[in-house]
Design an enzyme around this catalytic site. Structure first.
Site, PDB file in Angstrom:
ATOM      1  N   ASP B  93      -1.871  11.787  -5.206  1.00  0.00           N
ATOM      2  CA  ASP B  93      -0.385  10.502  -5.823  1.00  0.00           C
ATOM      3  C   ASP B  93      -0.683   9.692  -7.366  1.00  0.00           C
ATOM      4  O   ASP B  93      -1.942  10.347  -7.516  1.00  0.00           O
ATOM      5  CB  ASP B  93      -0.440   9.358  -4.963  1.00  0.00           C
ATOM      6  CG  ASP B  93      -1.506   8.359  -4.702  1.00  0.00           C
ATOM      7  OD1 ASP B  93      -1.983   8.297  -5.743  1.00  0.00           O
ATOM      8  OD2 ASP B  93      -1.784   7.530  -3.725  1.00  0.00           O
ATOM      9  N   SER B  94      -0.645   9.309  -7.784  1.00  0.00           N
ATOM     10  CA  SER B  94      -0.793   9.183  -8.880  1.00  0.00           C
ATOM     11  C   SER B  94      -1.752   7.211  -9.020  1.00  0.00           C
ATOM     12  O   SER B  94      -2.071   6.830 -10.681  1.00  0.00           O
ATOM     13  CB  SER B  94       0.767   7.545 -10.179  1.00  0.00           C
ATOM     14  OG  SER B  94       1.190   7.788  -9.376  1.00  0.00           O
ATOM     15  N   GLY B  95      -1.283   6.539  -7.737  1.00  0.00           N
ATOM     16  CA  GLY B  95      -2.414   5.379  -7.546  1.00  0.00           C
ATOM     17  C   GLY B  95      -1.559   3.884  -8.093  1.00  0.00           C
ATOM     18  O   GLY B  95      -1.145   3.044  -8.344  1.00  0.00           O
ATOM     19  N   GLY B  96       0.332   4.995  -8.801  1.00  0.00           N
ATOM     20  CA  GLY B  96       0.969   3.493  -9.242  1.00  0.00           C
ATOM     21  C   GLY B  96       1.091   2.644  -8.080  1.00  0.00           C
ATOM     22  O   GLY B  96       0.839   1.191  -8.203  1.00  0.00           O
ATOM     23  N   PHE B  97       1.404   2.936  -6.631  1.00  0.00           N
ATOM     24  CA  PHE B  97       1.831   2.533  -5.527  1.00  0.00           C
ATOM     25  C   PHE B  97       0.672   1.685  -5.281  1.00  0.00           C
ATOM     26  O   PHE B  97       1.115   0.212  -5.001  1.00  0.00           O
ATOM     27  CB  PHE B  97       2.494   3.080  -4.629  1.00  0.00           C
ATOM     28  CG  PHE B  97       2.828   2.259  -3.355  1.00  0.00           C
ATOM     29  CD1 PHE B  97       4.358   1.953  -3.258  1.00  0.00           C
ATOM     30  CD2 PHE B  97       1.958   2.039  -2.155  1.00  0.00           C
ATOM     31  CE1 PHE B  97       4.261   0.911  -1.898  1.00  0.00           C
ATOM     32  CE2 PHE B  97       2.484   1.405  -0.861  1.00  0.00           C
ATOM     33  CZ  PHE B  97       3.619   0.825  -0.835  1.00  0.00           C
ATOM     34  N   GLN B 189      12.637   6.661  -9.807  1.00  0.00           N
ATOM     35  CA  GLN B 189      12.667   5.376  -9.333  1.00  0.00           C
ATOM     36  C   GLN B 189      14.279   4.396  -9.329  1.00  0.00           C
ATOM     37  O   GLN B 189      15.071   5.192  -8.990  1.00  0.00           O
ATOM     38  CB  GLN B 189      11.948   4.233 -10.004  1.00  0.00           C
ATOM     39  CG  GLN B 189      10.152   4.820  -9.741  1.00  0.00           C
ATOM     40  CD  GLN B 189       9.697   4.076  -8.122  1.00  0.00           C
ATOM     41  OE1 GLN B 189      10.339   3.221  -7.504  1.00  0.00           O
ATOM     42  NE2 GLN B 189       8.531   4.354  -7.913  1.00  0.00           N
ATOM     43  N   GLY B 216       9.639   4.411  -4.927  1.00  0.00           N
ATOM     44  CA  GLY B 216      10.188   3.011  -4.134  1.00  0.00           C
ATOM     45  C   GLY B 216      10.925   2.178  -3.991  1.00  0.00           C
ATOM     46  O   GLY B 216      11.734   1.850  -3.330  1.00  0.00           O
ATOM     47  N   CYS B 304       2.985  18.591  24.721  1.00  0.00           N
ATOM     48  CA  CYS B 304       2.278  18.963  23.619  1.00  0.00           C
ATOM     49  C   CYS B 304       1.207  19.694  23.212  1.00  0.00           C
ATOM     50  O   CYS B 304       0.498  19.852  24.567  1.00  0.00           O
ATOM     51  CB  CYS B 304       1.652  17.578  23.046  1.00  0.00           C
ATOM     52  SG  CYS B 304       1.169  17.355  21.972  1.00  0.00           S
ATOM     53  N   HIS B 335      -2.808  13.203  17.888  1.00  0.00           N
ATOM     54  CA  HIS B 335      -1.517  13.770  18.815  1.00  0.00           C
ATOM     55  C   HIS B 335      -0.399  13.424  18.041  1.00  0.00           C
ATOM     56  O   HIS B 335       0.471  14.066  17.367  1.00  0.00           O
ATOM     57  CB  HIS B 335      -1.886  12.481  19.888  1.00  0.00           C
ATOM     58  CG  HIS B 335      -0.775  12.821  20.653  1.00  0.00           C
ATOM     59  ND1 HIS B 335      -0.070  13.696  21.078  1.00  0.00           N
ATOM     60  CD2 HIS B 335       0.441  12.424  20.253  1.00  0.00           C
ATOM     61  CE1 HIS B 335       1.568  13.340  22.044  1.00  0.00           C
ATOM     62  NE2 HIS B 335       1.571  12.222  21.258  1.00  0.00           N
TER      63      HIS B 335
END
Lengths: 369, 369
Positions: B93-97, B189, B216, B304, B335
């Site tokens: 990711d870009s680190g923006g969040f 966004q 966003g 499962c 799991h």
């Protein structure tokens, strides 16, 4: 089945010996190091990882499993092997050591020990008969007798009391124990007093157990004292029975224990120091948290064949541990367990090849205690 | 190489689609769920376990890796793949969040964001160019553009500001990004405003990226709003490009996202709830800590096929988690990750077989949100 020890080869110079121990869940090569799975898990690692790193037998703690989740629940699950998904041999301790080390509010009498749970403060009574009931329910291949472990240092009168009680309790354990797939080992006490060690060894071996633990050592005494106690105790144990030095796990003590005729060891040390970011190397311990390893892209040990060293760098492991990522302590735990398990395999090979004395010399020439 | 998306089959009723995404480190089947490896490790699990549970691509967090251990150190290690021992695709990711969600003391301008480290309080400036430098150093197969994520709720004026800045930053990221084995995805966004979502989609797709993130969303809004935003955004993304709904990971949202044409998802949810002892079942969530599972010797989910369900009981997992044993949270993490990864595989199969609509109906008939 009851365990059967076979002596394969005795070293010609030291008291070291190589053997095998047959159990219900398979044969173990001795000398052997047993990883400790206190709460029905060897901390941070899976059964598959334990097998992969070469573990042949593990330990479960009676005291902890009795309190949580309860021996009755484990019996209902089909026993400890099935409960924790481990199909190789297991040894359970008697809880004696924990009752004494984790409890300040205990009351001890000939009947047993009244103690408070370290989890919720509830009161519990451990008698030899109760401990046998618990260990039989857990269903390990080897169960240890309920003993009284004297602290260090300790008045000689109290050491004698603990020794005598341990003998009486050993007899009661033997009387109460009846499990065709579990073998009961007696425990030798006697503090740091040569004469008392000898007396305990004579009394306990007279009860004729299929194996013997040496307890009450590695409780804070200097190492030379522990070695002295082994020197006088081990020769009194019948040669056809396995000898288990309880709670000992530093690499140097393993080598010295084997040299004195010990077949089995257990200790939380490898996993405990792993969780602090300390690892065993052939040269001694290394603290991977230290800044000097930040950009060290070599494995923990170039010569090591464990999963950790085959796939990860010191820099990565240091990063994980600094970030409190549990993969980090898993990787150091795997490495440390492999180190001890593999050390025992190397020792065994050396004994079989007649080179244990040289192996020991070589080990101490490199390993910084 | 740059990523290549191949559309394999479109659902006839919904906007769901099955495809493949070729990357430098192999081909991914879409739709896909990407486990999150924030600090260069997917919490509690190893790369081998991730492969074993079917993970095809994982996520790394630029913000965290920049702060610790540092992108330069990871570049020196040979890139993120080598550093963390993962040879399949990675997306960063870009680190923006994180800059916005973990920082109260940030200063934002057109230049970039000045923020304080959540670890030691030190000051750092993220500009689009700096983030590209970091992501190129990390060397993931897919890098996300640096964006501004508006919070929820948010004044519409601020949503517009964030949208416009995101477009300007996207252009700067594209200008600054040059890495032949890494593809840069743009991020759309626009808050919860239909018109702004459409505007952002038009502006970002006009820059022609090889793939698009929808950012966003899943920031606290009701689910119907998120679905509404997807309904108006996804159709504006070119069909031949992958669409990635960022930060979404609850099973119901995955199914609904796919139904709206999403190809990629990521979320910390499966590992985060696993560490609290909560697991996904086809019927909804189950809190394994609850007393009712103390003597439940069945697996978490009888149907499962994951390592956890094949080998361990609810009673054992509950015991481990109550005792704070890390194997417990590893087993629940495995799991939960398997549940989502496998859900996506089932969804893909349903799309290919023309039965996605029925699959979705069946899923919601059983899954209690």
């Amino acid at each position: 089945m009851q365990v059967k020890y076979h002596l394969v080869k005795k070293d010609e110079i030291t008291a070291a010996r190589a053997g095998t121990l047959e159990t219900t869940h398979g044969k173990i090569d001795t000398p052997v190091f047993m990883p400790v799975g206190t709460q029905a898990t060897v901390k941070t690692v899976s059964p598959e990882e334990l097998k992969d790193l070469g573990a042949e037998i593990i330990l479960g703690n009676t005291y902890h499993l009795y309190l949580r989740p309860g021996h009755d629940l484990i019996a209902e699950a089909g026993g400890l092997h099935k409960f924790m998904h481990w199909d190789r041999p297991i040894l359970t301790d008697s809880g004696g050591f924990q009752v004494f080390s984790l409890n300040e509010l205990r009351k001890i009498s000939d009947e047993g020990v009244l103690f408070r749970s370290h989890i919720d403060g509830s009161s519990h009574l451990f008698t030899p008969e109760k401990v046998m009931e618990i260990e039989m329910a857990l269903g390990a291949d080897i169960a240890m007798a309920f003993d009284e472990c004297a602290p260090y240092p300790c008045d000689v009168k109290d050491v004698v009391k603990a020794l005598e009680r341990t003998t009486r309790w050993a007899a009661r354990c033997k009387e109460a124990h009846h499990h065709e797939d579990q073998s009961l080992f007696g425990i030798i006490q006697g503090g740091m007093v040569r004469e008392l060690r000898e007396r305990s060894a004579q009394e306990i071996t007279a009860l004729d157990f299929p194996g013997y633990g040496i307890g009450g050592l590695s409780v804070g005494e200097p190492k030379y004292l522990m070695y002295e106690m082994l020197d006088c105790t081990v020769p009194l144990i019948p040669e056809d029975k396995p000898r288990y030095l309880m709670g000992v796990g530093s690499p140097d003590c393993l080598v010295e224990g084997v040299a004195r005729g010990i077949d089995m060891f257990d200790c939380v040390l490898p996993t405990r120091i792993a969780r602090n970011g300390t690892v065993f190397l052939p040269t001694g311990k290394l603290v991977i948290r230290n800044a000097e390893y930040a950009r060290d892209f070599a494995p923990l040990d170039e010569s090591c064949g464990c999963y950790t060293c085959q796939n990860y760098s010191r820099a990565y492991i240091r990063h994980l541990i600094r970030c409190n990522e549990v993969l980090g302590i898993r990787l150091t735990s795997i490495h440390n367990l492999h180190f001890l398990v593999n050390l025992m395999k190397q020792i065994r090979r050396a004994i079989l090849e007649g080179g244990f004395y040289e192996f020991r010399e070589h080990f101490f020439a490199h390993y910084m205690v």
